[in-house]
Scaffold this motif. Sequence first.
Motif, short mmCIF file in Angstrom:
data_model
loop_
_atom_site.label_atom_id
_atom_site.label_comp_id
_atom_site.label_asym_id
_atom_site.label_seq_id
_atom_site.Cartn_x
_atom_site.Cartn_y
_atom_site.Cartn_z
N GLY B 11 7.62 4.29 -77.56
CA GLY B 11 6.70 3.62 -77.95
C GLY B 11 5.78 2.74 -77.09
O GLY B 11 6.10 2.91 -75.76
N PHE B 35 4.45 8.82 -79.67
CA PHE B 35 3.07 9.22 -79.11
C PHE B 35 2.40 10.02 -80.16
O PHE B 35 1.26 10.51 -79.33
CB PHE B 35 2.88 9.19 -77.70
N SER B 76 4.75 0.97 -81.89
CA SER B 76 3.84 2.00 -81.09
C SER B 76 2.58 2.11 -81.88
O SER B 76 2.77 2.42 -82.84
CB SER B 76 4.75 3.51 -81.07
#
Lengths: 298, 298, 298, 298
Positions: B11, B35, B76
Motif C-alpha cells: 500500500g 499497486f 493504497s
Amino acid sequence: MLTGVHVAFLGGDARQLEVIKKCVEMDATVTLIGFDNLESTFQGVHLKELEPKILEDVDCLILPIVGTDEDGYVESIFSKKKLKLTEEFLSHLPKTSKIYTGMARQYLKNLTNDLQIDLVELLDRDDVAIYNSIPTAEGTIMMTIQNTNFTIHGSNAIVLGFGRTGITLARVLGALGAKVKVGARRPEHLARIYEMGLQPFYISELAEQVKDVDLLYNTIPHIIVTAKVIANMPHHALIIDLASKPGGTDFRYAEKRGIKALLAPGLPGIVAPKTAGIIISNVLTKLILEQFGDQGGN
Amino acid sequence: MLTGVHVAFLGGDARQLEVIKKCVEMDATVTLIGFDNLESTFQGVHLKELEPKILEDVDCLILPIVGTDEDGYVESIFSKKKLKLTEEFLSHLPKTSKIYTGMARQYLKNLTNDLQIDLVELLDRDDVAIYNSIPTAEGTIMMTIQNTNFTIHGSNAIVLGFGRTGITLARVLGALGAKVKVGARRPEHLARIYEMGLQPFYISELAEQVKDVDLLYNTIPHIIVTAKVIANMPHHALIIDLASKPGGTDFRYAEKRGIKALLAPGLPGIVAPKTAGIIISNVLTKLILEQFGDQGGN
Amino acid sequence: MLTGVHVAFLGGDARQLEVIKKCVEMDATVTLIGFDNLESTFQGVHLKELEPKILEDVDCLILPIVGTDEDGYVESIFSKKKLKLTEEFLSHLPKTSKIYTGMARQYLKNLTNDLQIDLVELLDRDDVAIYNSIPTAEGTIMMTIQNTNFTIHGSNAIVLGFGRTGITLARVLGALGAKVKVGARRPEHLARIYEMGLQPFYISELAEQVKDVDLLYNTIPHIIVTAKVIANMPHHALIIDLASKPGGTDFRYAEKRGIKALLAPGLPGIVAPKTAGIIISNVLTKLILEQFGDQGGN
Amino acid sequence: MLTGVHVAFLGGDARQLEVIKKCVEMDATVTLIGFDNLESTFQGVHLKELEPKILEDVDCLILPIVGTDEDGYVESIFSKKKLKLTEEFLSHLPKTSKIYTGMARQYLKNLTNDLQIDLVELLDRDDVAIYNSIPTAEGTIMMTIQNTNFTIHGSNAIVLGFGRTGITLARVLGALGAKVKVGARRPEHLARIYEMGLQPFYISELAEQVKDVDLLYNTIPHIIVTAKVIANMPHHALIIDLASKPGGTDFRYAEKRGIKALLAPGLPGIVAPKTAGIIISNVLTKLILEQFGDQGGN
Ligand SMILES: NC(=O)c1ccc[n+]([C@@H]2O[C@H](COP(=O)([O-])OP(=O)(O)OC[C@H]3O[C@@H](n4cnc5c(N)ncnc54)[C@H](OP(=O)(O)O)[C@@H]3O)[C@@H](O)[C@H]2O)c1
Ligand SMILES: NC(=O)c1ccc[n+]([C@@H]2O[C@H](COP(=O)([O-])OP(=O)(O)OC[C@H]3O[C@@H](n4cnc5c(N)ncnc54)[C@H](OP(=O)(O)O)[C@@H]3O)[C@@H](O)[C@H]2O)c1
Ligand SMILES: NC(=O)c1ccc[n+]([C@@H]2O[C@H](COP(=O)([O-])OP(=O)(O)OC[C@H]3O[C@@H](n4cnc5c(N)ncnc54)[C@H](OP(=O)(O)O)[C@@H]3O)[C@@H](O)[C@H]2O)c1
Ligand SMILES: NC(=O)c1ccc[n+]([C@@H]2O[C@H](COP(=O)([O-])OP(=O)(O)OC[C@H]3O[C@@H](n4cnc5c(N)ncnc54)[C@H](OP(=O)(O)O)[C@@H]3O)[C@@H](O)[C@H]2O)c1
C-alpha cells in the motif's frame, strides 16, 4: 493636520478605506462619491451623488487604484451605480487641486492634460513600488507552494529583473532556503546580487542558465522567457510571470511544451488588501500633508 | 547496493514511489502489493496480490506513512481492493526482517509485538521530523497568506514550542520579516531563541504575550492556547495549530470569540508530497543499506 | 528581591562587577573579598579581608569564572594580595549555602565534596554556553578578519561540531556570506544543518571535505584536525581552534606544513567582557533568586 | 583573449598582482615598470625602467589605486626608486590607449586632459564600489569588535547613508544580530530599508535617534555627526566614520565629550588586500577585454 482641507473620494475598493480613515483622523473634510453601500460609515463623512457642483471646493480628488477605464468609468465595489468621470464633471474642480490615483489610463491622462489639472500616479513612485513588492513577493510564495509538489527550500530558483520587485522576491526566496540566481543586465546589479549572497548572471545568458531550474520568476516587462528559453527548461519547472500584462513569457509555447506558466497580476490587492491599503494610505497622506497640511511637509 | 535484498511494499501513496525508485536503482528485489492501478511501473518490479506466501523471503516490509488503521486496514491510492494486514499474513515474515512505517497505530504495534518483529516508526526519528519541518513550515506560510489580508512581513507572530517544527517555523517567519516571539519552557531554549535574533518568553507568560499578536502558531501537543489566552488576543488575529490532533487550541472558544483558528495536520504530504517522499526515501534507503547493504552502513 | 540574603564575592575580574551591581540593586547584603583596589565602590557594599569568620552567615559565595587554580589560589584583578581558598576557610560556610563559579578545577571540586557544600558550575549550563557562543563567534570573526587577506564573504568555511558554539558560529559565518559546511556525527544534526541552509557532512569524511577550504573552525574537544586532514588543506587556509585546551588540532603538523593554526581560548572574556559579565550576571541572579528570593523562582 | 594587446603597469601594491596574473593568463604582452624588487616574476613578463619609449606601443597603462600624488609621483611597494609620471613621459602613449587607475588626483586629471588620453577611474564605478563594500563592511566589523567591550549582537546600531557601502554594512550588522536603524533622505530608501527588515528614519531626525545608540556608523561624505548629535549620544557609544577624509564627524567634539570616534579609511586594502585585488582585477580585465579583446565585449 488637514483641518480645512477638502478631500473627495470617487469610487474604490477596500484599500481606499484606510485612506479615508486617515483623512478623517487628520480632520480633513471628507466627501465620498459612489460609496452608497458602504456599511461602516465614518463619523462626519458625507456620502454624495456624482454631481458636478460637488467638486467646486475640493482640494484633492482621490480615485481608485486603476483610476478610470478607457471609457472614463470608475469602479466602486461600494456602489451599483455607474460612475463616469466626464470632462464636464471634472471641469468644476479648481485648477489648484490635485488628482491622485494608482495608475492612469490614457482617458484620464488626456482629460487632466486638457484641463491642466495635476495628476499623481502613486504606483509610479519608487517608494510605493518597493512597499508593494512585499505583498507581491508573499503572493508569489503562496502561488509557488500551491502549484508545486516540492519545497521552495532546496530548489533552484531564478529571478529575472533586479528592480523594485525583483530585489524583494530574490531576497525572500533566498531566506526560504532556495538556491537563487538572479538575471540582470547592469554590472552594478550583478555586484549587488553577489553581495546579497545570491548568484548573478547576465540576462543574455538566460537560455544557458535555466537547464536545472525548478522555479522561474519574471519581473521584466518584455518578452524574456522566449520559446528558446522554455525549450531548455526541465518539464517539472514552474514559471510565474509577475510583469504587467501581457507578461514576459511565451505562454503559448510553455503550454505546448507542458510547462506550467502562470501570469500573476495584482497580487498586493489580492493577497493582502489591508497592507496594500495601508501602503497607499501612508504615502497618500504624506503627500497630501506636504501639499496642503498646515505645516507643509512634516 | 541492495543486490539480493528483498523489499516488499504494501500500500501507499505518491510518496512511496520515491522509495520504490531508489530501491530499484540499488538493485533490490522489489515486490509491490496493492499497486494494481500503478501506471508507471518500474523495471523488474513485481506486482503481487496480498497472499501470505509472498512474505516468506522478504527482508523488509514497507508500509505507508500511516501504517494500518485501528482495524488493520492499509490504505493504497493505487488499488481499489481492501488490504488488511492480519496476524496470519504477517506470521509468514521471517523473524530477522523489519517493518518500516511512518507512524504505527496500536493495532500494528500489538501485532508486531506479538510476532516479535522489529517495527521502525520513521516519523519518530529526529532527522525525519526535522526534514519534514521544512514542508510543514512552507505549508504554514501558504495557509497564513491565504487566510489573512495583511502581510507576514511586519506582523507580530508568536510560535509556541521550540522543538523540531517550532525552530524551523520561527526561523522562516523571521526570514520573511515578521517580528517573531517564541514561547518555550527551558532556559537553554530561551538562550537559543535569543541567539537566533528572535524574542523569547516563558510559555507560562503566554496570556500576557498575545495582546498584540497577529499570527499565533502552536506546535505543542497539549492544550496551550486556552480560552484565557484567546480572550487576550485581538480579533483580527489568526491561529494556526500544527500540533497533532486534536491540537493545542480551544477551538470552541476561538469560534465563540470570532477568532479564526485552523487545525493543520499533515502539511508535508499535502503541500510537497514529492519532497516528503524524498525525505522518507532518503532516510529509509539509508536505514535499509545500514541493515542489509553489502557494506553495512555506507 | 534578595533582601536579607548575604552574598559574598571572592576575587574576580571586570565581569564580576555586573553581578555585584545586580545583587546590590536587589538589596542583597554584599561582601567583597579581594577587591581592595576596586575604584568605583558600590553603595552599601563591604570590602573585607580574607578571614574565616566572614563566611559564617553567607548564603552564597561567588568565585571568579575560573574558580581556583589547582593549588587553591583565587585570582583577582582588584587586589595584589594572594587569595587562597583553604579548607579551613571554607569550613566556616554554612552547609545550606552554595558556591557559584564558572568552571571548577579538581582542587575546588575535592574541597566542596569533602565539605559537602553545593558547587554550581555556571559555564556547564546549556543556557550560559549558548549565550556565551555569541561573543565567542564574534571574537572568532574578528580573528578571522585579522588573520586573512581575503573576505569571509565568498570564502569556503567549515565548522566542526554542531553544539552550543558550533551552531552559532555556523549561522554567523553564513550570514556574512561564507559558503559554510558543517561536520557533525548525528543524523538529526545533519538534518538541522541542511534546514539552516548550510551544507552538512559526516565528520568521518572530514579529510575529503577540506580540499578547497579557506577557513576551518573546530569546536570539538578531541583531536579531529589531524595531520591527515591538514595534509589535504590548501596552504592559504586558516585554522581557528575554539575547543578548550589543548584544542583538537595537530598544531605541530600544521606549523610544519606552513598552515596558520590558532588556538583561541576564552574569547567572551577577551572581546566582550561586558556582555560576558551580563550573561553570567543574568543567569546567576536568576539562580540566586530561585534559591533564596522571597518568592522562590520568579 | 588579449593576444597582441600590450598592457603596461606602472607602480602598485599587492592588489596589482592579481591583475598582472590575469593579463598574463589572457596572453597579453605585459610590461612592468617599477617592480624591480618583485619576487615572484610572472612568465614572459618584462621588467622595465621608466623610460618614455616604453609607452610607444602600449594599449593600456595601469596605475596603482591612488594613481599619482599631487606632484605626479607614483607609489610602488616593489621599488625603491622614485617614479614620476611626467607630461614628457606620458606624451609617448598613443592617443588610442587608455589609462586605468583607482582614483585620480588633480595632477593626473590635468595631465590626461591636456594630452587627451582617456582616463578610467575604477573606484568611481558602481560595481567596484559595491564589491568593495564587502571588505569595507568586514573591516568595520573587525574594528567594532576590537573597540567595544560588548557584542554587536543585541546592540543598537545606526548606519548613516544608504548607498553602496551603507546598504552592505546595514545588512551585515543585521545579520550579526544588531538592532539596526538606517538614516537616509529619500522615501524610496526608507521603503527599501523597511523591506530589508531594518528600521528607517529620515536623516533630518538624527539628533533624536541617537539617544540609545551603541554603535554609530557614518558613510555620508558631509558633516552629519555634528556636535549636536554627539551631545545626545550615550558615553559608551562608538562612532566609526567610513566617509572619505575628513569624514562626516565632529571628531574634536567627540573627543571633548569622551566618545570614541574613529576615522577608518581604505579598509578593503587593509583587511582584505587579496579580495580587493581580485575585485579590481576582475573589473579591469572585463573592461580591457571589452575594449581590446578579440571579440569586443564578451
Ligand atoms: N504581479 C504583481 O502583482 C505585480 C506587482 C508589482 C509589480 N508588477 C509588475 O512587475 C514588473 C516589474 O515591476 P518593478 O516595480 O520591479 O519594476 P522595475 O523596478 O522597473 O524593475 C524592472 C526590472 O526589469 C529590468 N528590465 C527592463 N527591461 C529589461 C530588458 N530589456 N532586459 C533586461 N532587463 C530589463 C530592469 O532592469 P534595469 O534596471 O537594468 O532597467 C529592472 O531591473 C512591472 O511590469 C510591474 O507592473 C507586478
Ligand atoms: N501539522 C503538520 O503538518 C505537522 C508536521 C510536523 C509535526 N506536527 C506535529 O507538531 C507537533 C510538534 O512536533 P515536533 O516534531 O516539533 O515535536 P517536538 O520536537 O517534540 O517539539 C514539541 C515542542 O513542544 C514543547 N512542549 C511539549 N509539551 C510542553 C508543555 N507542556 N509546555 C511547554 N512546552 C511543551 C517541547 O518542549 P520541550 O523541548 O521543553 O519538551 C517542544 O519544544 C507534534 O504534535 C507533531 O505531531 C504536525
Ligand atoms: N574559545 C572559546 O572562547 C570558547 C568558547 C566557548 C566554548 N569553547 C570550547 O568549545 C568547545 C565546544 O563547546 P560547546 O559549548 O559548543 O560544546 P558542545 O555543545 O558540547 O558541542 C561540542 C560538539 O562537539 C561534538 N563532538 C564531541 N565529540 C565528538 C566526536 N568524537 N566526534 C564528533 N563530534 C564530537 C558534539 O557532538 P554530539 O552532539 O554528537 O555529541 C557537539 O556537537 C568546548 O571545548 C568548549 O570548552 C571555547
Ligand atoms: N573607509 C573605507 O574603507 C571606505 C570604503 C568605501 C567607501 N568609503 C567612503 O564612504 C563614503 C560612501 O561611499 P559609497 O560608495 O557608499 O557612496 P554612495 O553610494 O554615494 O553613498 C553615499 C550615501 O550618502 C548619502 N548622502 C550624501 N549626501 C547626503 C546628505 N547631504 N544628506 C543625507 N545623505 C547624504 C547618499 O544619499 P542619496 O542616495 O540620497 O544621495 C548615499 O546614500 C564615501 O566617502 C567613500 O569614499 C570608504
